[in-house]
Write a protein that holds these residues in place. Structure first.
Motif, PDB file in Angstrom:
ATOM      1  N   SER A   7       0.816  -1.094   0.002  1.00  0.00           N
ATOM      2  CA  SER A   7       0.018   0.091  -0.074  1.00  0.00           C
ATOM      3  C   SER A   7       0.893   1.097   0.078  1.00  0.00           C
ATOM      4  O   SER A   7       1.985   1.138   0.116  1.00  0.00           O
ATOM      5  N   ASP A   8       0.254   2.663  -0.183  1.00  0.00           N
ATOM      6  CA  ASP A   8       0.989   3.740   0.232  1.00  0.00           C
ATOM      7  C   ASP A   8       2.234   3.936  -0.718  1.00  0.00           C
ATOM      8  O   ASP A   8       3.379   4.209  -0.212  1.00  0.00           O
ATOM      9  N   ILE A   9       2.145   3.525  -1.912  1.00  0.00           N
ATOM     10  CA  ILE A   9       3.187   3.710  -3.023  1.00  0.00           C
ATOM     11  C   ILE A   9       3.418   5.139  -3.276  1.00  0.00           C
ATOM     12  O   ILE A   9       4.475   5.581  -3.604  1.00  0.00           O
ATOM     13  N   GLY A  40      -4.397   0.693  -1.308  1.00  0.00           N
ATOM     14  CA  GLY A  40      -4.925   2.029  -1.438  1.00  0.00           C
ATOM     15  C   GLY A  40      -3.531   2.942  -1.446  1.00  0.00           C
ATOM     16  O   GLY A  40      -2.542   2.492  -1.119  1.00  0.00           O
ATOM     17  N   ASP A  41      -3.955   4.129  -1.860  1.00  0.00           N
ATOM     18  CA  ASP A  41      -2.982   5.026  -2.101  1.00  0.00           C
ATOM     19  C   ASP A  41      -1.722   4.404  -2.832  1.00  0.00           C
ATOM     20  O   ASP A  41      -0.409   4.713  -2.720  1.00  0.00           O
ATOM     21  N   LEU A  42      -2.149   3.741  -4.079  1.00  0.00           N
ATOM     22  CA  LEU A  42      -1.067   3.577  -5.048  1.00  0.00           C
ATOM     23  C   LEU A  42      -0.522   4.953  -5.682  1.00  0.00           C
ATOM     24  O   LEU A  42       0.743   4.965  -6.051  1.00  0.00           O
ATOM     25  N   GLY A  79      -7.428   4.071  -1.819  1.00  0.00           N
ATOM     26  CA  GLY A  79      -7.269   4.725  -0.662  1.00  0.00           C
ATOM     27  C   GLY A  79      -7.706   5.926  -0.501  1.00  0.00           C
ATOM     28  O   GLY A  79      -8.589   6.429  -1.478  1.00  0.00           O
ATOM     29  N   ASN A  80      -7.382   7.043   0.336  1.00  0.00           N
ATOM     30  CA  ASN A  80      -7.873   8.278   0.315  1.00  0.00           C
ATOM     31  C   ASN A  80      -7.362   9.157  -0.587  1.00  0.00           C
ATOM     32  O   ASN A  80      -8.209  10.071  -0.962  1.00  0.00           O
ATOM     33  N   ARG A  81      -6.546   8.698  -1.246  1.00  0.00           N
ATOM     34  CA  ARG A  81      -5.819   9.494  -2.395  1.00  0.00           C
ATOM     35  C   ARG A  81      -6.217   9.135  -3.681  1.00  0.00           C
ATOM     36  O   ARG A  81      -6.163   9.986  -4.537  1.00  0.00           O
ATOM     37  N   SER A 114      -7.862  -3.339   4.577  1.00  0.00           N
ATOM     38  CA  SER A 114      -8.669  -2.026   4.540  1.00  0.00           C
ATOM     39  C   SER A 114      -7.501  -1.159   4.074  1.00  0.00           C
ATOM     40  O   SER A 114      -6.336  -1.380   4.407  1.00  0.00           O
ATOM     41  N   HIS A 115      -7.839   0.004   3.569  1.00  0.00           N
ATOM     42  CA  HIS A 115      -6.725   1.136   3.435  1.00  0.00           C
ATOM     43  C   HIS A 115      -6.305   1.590   4.827  1.00  0.00           C
ATOM     44  O   HIS A 115      -4.980   1.682   5.192  1.00  0.00           O
ATOM     45  N   GLY A 116      -7.259   1.844   5.623  1.00  0.00           N
ATOM     46  CA  GLY A 116      -6.845   2.173   6.840  1.00  0.00           C
ATOM     47  C   GLY A 116      -7.411   3.351   7.535  1.00  0.00           C
ATOM     48  O   GLY A 116      -7.575   3.630   8.634  1.00  0.00           O
ATOM     49  N   GLY A 195      -2.987  -0.074   5.627  1.00  0.00           N
ATOM     50  CA  GLY A 195      -1.963   0.972   5.501  1.00  0.00           C
ATOM     51  C   GLY A 195      -2.109   2.197   5.837  1.00  0.00           C
ATOM     52  O   GLY A 195      -2.797   2.170   6.926  1.00  0.00           O
ATOM     53  N   HIS A 196      -1.968   3.224   5.163  1.00  0.00           N
ATOM     54  CA  HIS A 196      -2.327   4.678   5.321  1.00  0.00           C
ATOM     55  C   HIS A 196      -1.703   5.407   6.315  1.00  0.00           C
ATOM     56  O   HIS A 196      -1.161   6.519   6.045  1.00  0.00           O
ATOM     57  N   THR A 197      -1.153   4.743   7.521  1.00  0.00           N
ATOM     58  CA  THR A 197      -0.537   5.518   8.523  1.00  0.00           C
ATOM     59  C   THR A 197       0.821   5.558   8.173  1.00  0.00           C
ATOM     60  O   THR A 197       1.438   6.669   9.132  1.00  0.00           O
TER      61      THR A 197
HETATM   62 MN    MN Z   1      -3.960   6.846   2.902  1.00  0.00          MN
END
Ligand code: MN
Length: 255
Positions: A7-9, A40-42, A79-81, A114-116, A195-197
């Motif tokens: 996640s979070d790339i 998420g947040d790829l 993700g949120n992004r 989850s994305h988180g 991920g996310h954090t």
């Molecule tokens: Mn995020």
């Protein structure tokens, strides 16, 4: 079965070194990996599936297509992004988009993915913004705008988000333990992956009368970060380094 999670790339044309890192990953993805989950947040931001060329993401999409074409089952959670990633993207890259959260079975384990960001309930400002922007009304209105207008809105939001983060307490932006437990109970799982954090770690705790595990994936800012689940063992890596130790939850891991 071997499953990989990342996640979070945060791919963006501003950081070509991260795209290089992702290319390295795509080229050397272990052949034993049968399923890859991107939580998420790829992408650093996404303005619609028709914005790929404008954002310079054609290469990234080609790499994803390369991964799915080799027979790896590719799954994506928003993700949120990059919550605007849509079905056209899925078709081009060969991935399936799953809801956040999603329960999957790995062997005899029930695992929640989850994305988180929904776990960080103390960040009320983020939760309110999320609620507004993920509404179909907002999404339809946004996607209806010309690409250059969408891009300027996205850049503005990105700037605001960076500024807001500076102001917020670190604890507020972390997953809330009480809420984590509630969500795990609700989905009857003893393993949660998110991920996310950007705080990679393996957290073990008691949930009711069982041993529960929350695994947090890291970002790709300085190195690759991934979780590998192989034969019931979960190993989180930051580059080559194992984070904590590999864990084998008591089997079957289900609440
Ligand atoms: Mn995020």
């Amino acid at each position: 079965m071997t499953v990989a999670f990342v996640s979070d790339i945060h791919l963006t044309p501003d950081t070509p070194e991260i795209l290089d890192r992702f290319e390295e990953f795509a080229a050397h993805i272990p052949s034993r990996v049968q399923q890859l989950y991107i939580l998420g947040d790829l992408f650093e931001f996404w303005i619609g599936d028709d914005g790929t060329d404008m954002l310079g993401h054609a290469r990234a999409e080609a790499l994803l297509k390369q991964i799915s074409a080799t027979g790896v089952e590719l799954h994506f959670i928003h993700g949120n992004r990059d919550f605007l990633v849509g079905e056209e993207f899925a078709r081009r890259t060969g991935c399936t988009i799953l809801p956040d959260p999603t329960v999957m079975e790995i062997g005899s384990d029930r695992v929640l993915m989850s994305h988180g960001d929904t776990l960080c309930i103390q960040d009320t400002e983020h939760q309110e913004q999320r609620k507004r922007m993920t509404s179909s009304k907002w999404k339809v209105a946004f996607l209806d705008q010309p690409l250059d207008q969408r891009l300027s809105t996205a850049l503005e939001l990105r700037g605001k988000s960076a500024a807001a983060k500076q102001e917020k307490d670190m604890d507020i932006m972390d997953a809330d333990q009480g809420h984590v437990e509630e969500v795990m109970r609700q989905h009857q799982v003893l393993i949660l992956i998110h991920g996310h954090t950007h705080r990679p770690g393996v957290h073990q705790f008691r949930l009711d009368n069982a041993e529960a595990t929350r695994i947090v994936l890291g970002d790709w800012h300085a190195q690759q970060s991934m979780l590998i689940c192989e034969d019931g063992r979960y190993s989180l890596y930051e580059g080559e380094r194992l984070v904590g130790q590999s864990i084998s939850p008591a089997s079957p891991a289900r609440l």
